[in-house]
Scaffold this active site. Structure first.
Site, PDB file in Angstrom:
ATOM      1  N   GLY A 164       0.812  -1.211   0.000  1.00  0.00           N
ATOM      2  CA  GLY A 164       0.000   0.000   0.000  1.00  0.00           C
ATOM      3  C   GLY A 164       0.848   1.265   0.000  1.00  0.00           C
ATOM      4  O   GLY A 164       0.415   2.312  -0.483  1.00  0.00           O
TER       5      GLY A 164
ATOM      6  N   GLU B 274       1.697   1.845  -3.463  1.00  0.00           N
ATOM      7  CA  GLU B 274       0.439   2.193  -4.144  1.00  0.00           C
ATOM      8  C   GLU B 274       0.046   3.644  -3.870  1.00  0.00           C
ATOM      9  O   GLU B 274      -0.523   4.317  -4.723  1.00  0.00           O
ATOM     10  CB  GLU B 274      -0.677   1.228  -3.717  1.00  0.00           C
ATOM     11  CG  GLU B 274      -0.425  -0.181  -4.236  1.00  0.00           C
ATOM     12  CD  GLU B 274      -1.436  -1.187  -3.707  1.00  0.00           C
ATOM     13  OE1 GLU B 274      -1.410  -1.444  -2.487  1.00  0.00           O
ATOM     14  OE2 GLU B 274      -2.232  -1.705  -4.494  1.00  0.00           O
TER      15      GLU B 274
HETATM   16  N1  3HC Z   1       1.620  -3.767   9.267  1.00  0.00           N
HETATM   17  C1  3HC Z   1       1.726  -3.868  10.601  1.00  0.00           C
HETATM   18  N2  3HC Z   1       2.900  -4.065  11.244  1.00  0.00           N
HETATM   19  C2  3HC Z   1       4.003  -4.153  10.490  1.00  0.00           C
HETATM   20  C3  3HC Z   1       3.968  -4.068   9.091  1.00  0.00           C
HETATM   21  C4  3HC Z   1       2.707  -3.865   8.474  1.00  0.00           C
HETATM   22  N3  3HC Z   1       2.575  -3.737   7.151  1.00  0.00           N
HETATM   23  N4  3HC Z   1       5.221  -4.198   8.622  1.00  0.00           N
HETATM   24  C5  3HC Z   1       6.006  -4.358   9.681  1.00  0.00           C
HETATM   25  N5  3HC Z   1       5.290  -4.343  10.816  1.00  0.00           N
HETATM   26  C6  3HC Z   1       5.789  -4.440  12.187  1.00  0.00           C
HETATM   27  C7  3HC Z   1       6.410  -5.787  12.458  1.00  0.00           C
HETATM   28  O1  3HC Z   1       5.449  -6.724  12.872  1.00  0.00           O
HETATM   29  C8  3HC Z   1       7.408  -5.458  13.546  1.00  0.00           C
HETATM   30  O2  3HC Z   1       6.698  -5.367  14.742  1.00  0.00           O
HETATM   31  P1  3HC Z   1       7.401  -5.799  16.124  1.00  0.00           P
HETATM   32  O3  3HC Z   1       8.601  -4.935  16.255  1.00  0.00           O
HETATM   33  O4  3HC Z   1       6.341  -5.581  17.121  1.00  0.00           O
HETATM   34  O5  3HC Z   1       7.740  -7.268  15.939  1.00  0.00           O
HETATM   35  C9  3HC Z   1       7.864  -4.045  13.188  1.00  0.00           C
HETATM   36  O6  3HC Z   1       6.865  -3.524  12.307  1.00  0.00           O
HETATM   37  C10 3HC Z   1       9.188  -4.008  12.474  1.00  0.00           C
HETATM   38  O7  3HC Z   1       9.166  -4.933  11.402  1.00  0.00           O
HETATM   39  P2  3HC Z   1      10.412  -5.861  11.091  1.00  0.00           P
HETATM   40  O8  3HC Z   1      10.909  -6.510  12.330  1.00  0.00           O
HETATM   41  O9  3HC Z   1      10.026  -6.736   9.949  1.00  0.00           O
HETATM   42  O10 3HC Z   1      11.480  -4.764  10.646  1.00  0.00           O
HETATM   43  P3  3HC Z   1      12.544  -4.772   9.470  1.00  0.00           P
HETATM   44  O11 3HC Z   1      13.216  -3.461   9.533  1.00  0.00           O
HETATM   45  O12 3HC Z   1      13.335  -6.023   9.506  1.00  0.00           O
HETATM   46  O13 3HC Z   1      11.685  -4.810   8.115  1.00  0.00           O
HETATM   47  C11 3HC Z   1       9.972  -4.190   6.572  1.00  0.00           C
HETATM   48  C12 3HC Z   1      10.854  -3.753   7.744  1.00  0.00           C
HETATM   49  C13 3HC Z   1      10.821  -4.474   5.338  1.00  0.00           C
HETATM   50  C14 3HC Z   1       9.031  -3.061   6.279  1.00  0.00           C
HETATM   51  C15 3HC Z   1       9.205  -5.470   6.966  1.00  0.00           C
HETATM   52  O14 3HC Z   1       8.591  -5.277   8.206  1.00  0.00           O
HETATM   53  C16 3HC Z   1       8.147  -5.897   5.990  1.00  0.00           C
HETATM   54  O15 3HC Z   1       8.453  -6.541   5.002  1.00  0.00           O
HETATM   55  N6  3HC Z   1       6.872  -5.550   6.305  1.00  0.00           N
HETATM   56  C17 3HC Z   1       5.734  -5.997   5.547  1.00  0.00           C
HETATM   57  C18 3HC Z   1       5.589  -5.218   4.264  1.00  0.00           C
HETATM   58  C19 3HC Z   1       4.375  -5.678   3.531  1.00  0.00           C
HETATM   59  O16 3HC Z   1       4.113  -6.852   3.360  1.00  0.00           O
HETATM   60  N7  3HC Z   1       3.585  -4.708   3.039  1.00  0.00           N
HETATM   61  C20 3HC Z   1       2.382  -5.016   2.344  1.00  0.00           C
HETATM   62  C21 3HC Z   1       1.270  -5.070   3.314  1.00  0.00           C
HETATM   63  S1  3HC Z   1      -0.243  -5.625   2.574  1.00  0.00           S
HETATM   64  C22 3HC Z   1      -0.816  -4.275   1.747  1.00  0.00           C
HETATM   65  O17 3HC Z   1      -0.188  -3.256   1.698  1.00  0.00           O
HETATM   66  C23 3HC Z   1      -2.163  -4.451   1.116  1.00  0.00           C
HETATM   67  C24 3HC Z   1      -2.456  -3.323   0.189  1.00  0.00           C
HETATM   68  O18 3HC Z   1      -2.143  -3.713  -1.129  1.00  0.00           O
HETATM   69  C25 3HC Z   1      -3.912  -2.922   0.241  1.00  0.00           C
END
Ligand code: 3HC
Length: 693
Positions: free
Chosen positions: A105, A108
């Site tokens: 997102g 996006e």
């Molecule tokens: N939503 C909620 N929490 C999230 C999150 C998200 N999208 N992304 C990360 N977090 C949280 C993690 O759970 C973690 O929480 P914690 O410290 O309590 O365990 C904290 O943020 C830090 O995350 P990481 O430990 O993974 O930190 P890194 O620095 O290693 O990585 C990152 C950062 C690359 C951003 C990684 O967290 C990641 O890949 N996040 C997911 C990204 C993702 O999948 N985005 C797409 C979401 S779906 C979407 O957007 C749908 C849309 O199309 C409508």
């Protein structure tokens, strides 16, 4: 500066309005963030002095996506589409300023800005596929309009994070800013747009790239074919591709309707639920209750490994890959040379596929040295990992020596896959320094690391091991000492049942097929053939008393001898074997049993439910911290299909009542090996789910 809400500010810098978002840890698009953006853009558009608008984020990253924790809950505040419409429809140019990662997102949102500026270290991606989803905020329709169908398919089905330079080359980013100077660069860029009267580029209107791909269905057919193996069982990659097809073939709004429909289907299905669960399960596994955040960590600047075999070599590579020097000790020169040569060959193979440069190969090889003497080489190491033959007497001998050689404070680790680490630690005068670091083969590839806490292991040694695991790119799970620890103990439950099923009339290929169709990369018998049936088999002691004995005696020792449970052709394609079938039938006759037709359903339940039951016993005994840790082990070390979460998550999908009922039914007909764990009875009695454990 005006505070829009608790996470958003608006600053007017001359003729540019700057919206700053600050919602740690990753600026995910929570209701609060959406509200801040919506109100922020509304205010910026209404601000008479502002001629252009910049969106920038504080903290470690640009928006990293939707807030996954909100999925499934009631939606609050403005929708993401309302924010995007406001941005895209803005009469003033909008510039997204990207650092860290613009993901899902987040990207996006950036695609609804008219222009994008990024620092070189930034990365962009649509990783929804890894959560069993597709980009649900227009990403499937906008990305192909910038990068074309082929690249969009590659990005969206892999979820890869694409470096800013590459994004610039493909037009996803319009300009690179100097590292650390993003804000100023984005404001300057916005001013330039205004000065040059640049158009308000709406990605949705850009038809050139998709028009070029229209009428070429082979682009999609070829991509599906090339990736069929990788995508097997997963819904999300196929759904992502369908959306890109829609982007190519339909007007924007109709493509958006396809995206919405397929997104909702994935979002409400069990695959995405499993994959979202896994995202958090992996991160939760890193949290160890009872260990303080400020426990002192042991600096690990040099590592020793004992054993230059496949395991020792693979372990050493992990550290060299992270820039940490390693010394490998072997007893004799020849196996040491062979081990070091294998490491070099592995790196060179990676280089030949473009994964490393020649210079990197040399750098990594230079970090790994060999020695024949623990006394000479281990005096100054901070961590030693023993990876020798699985025999208690040998391990004890080694640990007594390490105790005498290593400096105080060094971590003494064993890579045993199941021996009692308390017993190993007992020969040292520092059991607090002893821990299990159980790598999975090939150790330089497999993600899982079981970290085994023994009775006396100190918090500091545990916390250091957990941190080190992350540093070398592993997913670590803390487990307790018990035979086989978590992973192999549960594997044992499945293997026992697979062997029994064979003696009741199911052929190895029947069992393998059922588990393959469930989503495992291969079944237990194909796995044995791959690993070698003669692992742990001693010719002199073989007396033809097991199916394995007979197969090995007939020189059917697996793929390497061209035959095992299966027959293999010259391309290593497996075929059911008449020889094996006869061996099995002879054993069944000898046992006096009556072979019967066993349904696929029974095969699956007999293989999987005892694994769940074993997982519950592990939890009862406190050998795993939580049910989700067991799932992390099985996904990352044993090929459990990602879209089925893990044995405990799967148990919840099936329903704890059904698992209990089946275990009782099996117990009544087949005996006490199916006795339900007390915790299984308890979970059902209390109406709970395994995921709550
Ligand atoms: N939503 C909620 N929490 C999230 C999150 C998200 N999208 N992304 C990360 N977090 C949280 C993690 O759970 C973690 O929480 P914690 O410290 O309590 O365990 C904290 O943020 C830090 O995350 P990481 O430990 O993974 O930190 P890194 O620095 O290693 O990585 C990152 C950062 C690359 C951003 C990684 O967290 C990641 O890949 N996040 C997911 C990204 C993702 O999948 N985005 C797409 C979401 S779906 C979407 O957007 C749908 C849309 O199309 C409508």
């Amino acid at each position: 500066m005006t505070a829009i809400n608790s996470v958003t500010d608006l600053t007017i810098e001359g003729d540019v309005a700057v919206i700053t978002l600050n919602s740690p840890p990753v600026n995910a698009l929570s209701a609060n963030v959406r509200e801040g953006l919506f109100e922020g853009f509304k205010a910026a558009i209404a601000e008479p002095a502002a001629k252009a608008i910049v969106l920038i984020c504080e903290g470690r990253t640009f928006i990293a996506g939707a807030d996954i924790t909100e999925f499934g809950g009631a939606s609050k505040g403005p929708g993401l589409n309302e924010v995007q419409d406001m941005m895209e429809g803005s009469p003033k140019p909008v510039v997204a300023a990207i650092h860290g990662t613009a993901l899902g997102g987040g990207l996006e949102v950036a695609l609804c800005a008219h222009y994008r500026v990024a620092v070189p270290s930034a990365k962009c991606g649509l990783p929804e596929v890894n959560l069993g989803l597709l980009p649900g905020a227009g990403g499937t329709q906008r990305l192909p309009r910038i990068v074309g169908a082929q690249r969009a398919m590659e990005m969206m089905t892999s979820g890869q994070h694409v470096p800013a330079k590459e994004c610039l080359a493909m037009g996803l980013v319009d300009e690179l800013a100097e590292e650390g100077k993003l804000r100023d660069a984005a404001i300057a860029y916005a001013r330039k747009l205004v000065a040059e009267n640049k158009p308000l580029v709406k990605v949705r209107d850009n038809d050139t790239k998709v028009a070029a791909d229209r009428g070429k269905p082979e682009i999609f057919a070829d991509f599906r074919k090339a990736n069929a193996r990788k995508f097997r069982g997963f819904l999300a990659p196929e759904y992502n591709i369908r959306c890109i097809e829609a982007a190519v073939n339909l007007p924007f709004d109709e493509g958006m309707a396809v995206e919405r429909k397929l997104f909702m289907e994935l979002m409400t299905g069990s695959q995405s639920a499993a994959q979202r669960y896994s995202f958090f399960a992996e991160r939760t596994a890193a949290k160890i209750p009872g260990i303080a955040d400020d426990v002192p960590l042991i600096p690990v600047k040099k590592v020793g490994v004992i054993g230059a075999g496949t395991m020792g070599g693979g372990i050493a590579m992990n550290f060299a890959n992270a820039g940490i020097p390693v010394v490998i000790v072997e007893q004799k020169q020849e196996p040491l040379d062979r081990g070091l040569a294998t490491i070099r060959k592995n790196y060179e193979r990676t280089a030949s596929r473009g994964g490393l440069t020649a210079a990197q190969v040399e750098e990594r090889c230079a970090l790994i040295t060999g020695s024949l003497s623990m006394e000479d080489s281990f005096k100054d190491v901070d961590l030693v990992i023993e990876a020798v033959f699985e025999r208690m007497d040998i391990k004890k001998d080694i640990f007594a020596k390490l105790d005498a050689i290593c400096k105080p404070g060094a971590i003494l680790a064993t890579n045993t896959s199941g021996l009692n680490i308390d017993e190993i630690a007992s020969v040292t005068k520092r059991p607090e320094a002893v821990i299990g670091l159980h790598f999975f083969s090939p150790a330089n590839v497999m993600k899982l690391l079981e970290i085994v806490r023994a009775d006396h292991t100190s918090d500091s040694v545990i916390a250091t091991s957990m941190k080190l695991a992350k540093q070398i790119g592993k997913i670590a799970v803390l487990v307790g000492v018990c035979p086989g620890f978590v992973g192999n103990r549960i594997l044992g439950a499945r293997q026992r049942e697979a062997q029994k099923l064979v003696m009741e009339g199911a052929m190895p290929w029947d069992i393998d097929r059922v588990l393959y169709d469930f989503g495992f990369p291969m079944g237990p018998f194909a796995m044995s053939d791959l690993a070698g049936l003669d692992i742990g088999w001693v010719k002199e002691k073989s007396n033809g008393e097991s199916i394995r004995d007979v197969l090995c005696e007939a020189d059917r020792r697996g793929q390497k001898t061209g035959a095992g449970y299966y027959d293999y052709d010259e391309n290593r394609n497996a075929k059911p074997s008449a020889f094996t079938e006869k061996v099995i039938n002879d054993f069944i006759v000898k046992s006096g049993a009556n072979p019967r037709k066993i349904s696929d359903e029974e095969i699956l339940e007999r293989c999987i439910f005892p694994m769940i039951n074993e997982g519950l016993k592990i939890l009862e005994e406190g050998k795993a911290i939580r049910a989700s840790d067991i799932d992390v082990v099985w996904q990352n070390g044993y090929g459990w299909p990602v879209y089925r979460g893990g044995p405990m998550f799967y148990g919840d999908l099936v329903g704890p009542e059904k698992v209990l009922a089946k275990m009782k039914e099996f117990q009544a007909t087949m005996g006490d090996q199916f006795k339900p764990a007390a915790l299984l009875e308890k979970v059902v009695a209390e109406g709970k789910k395994f995921g709550q454990l």
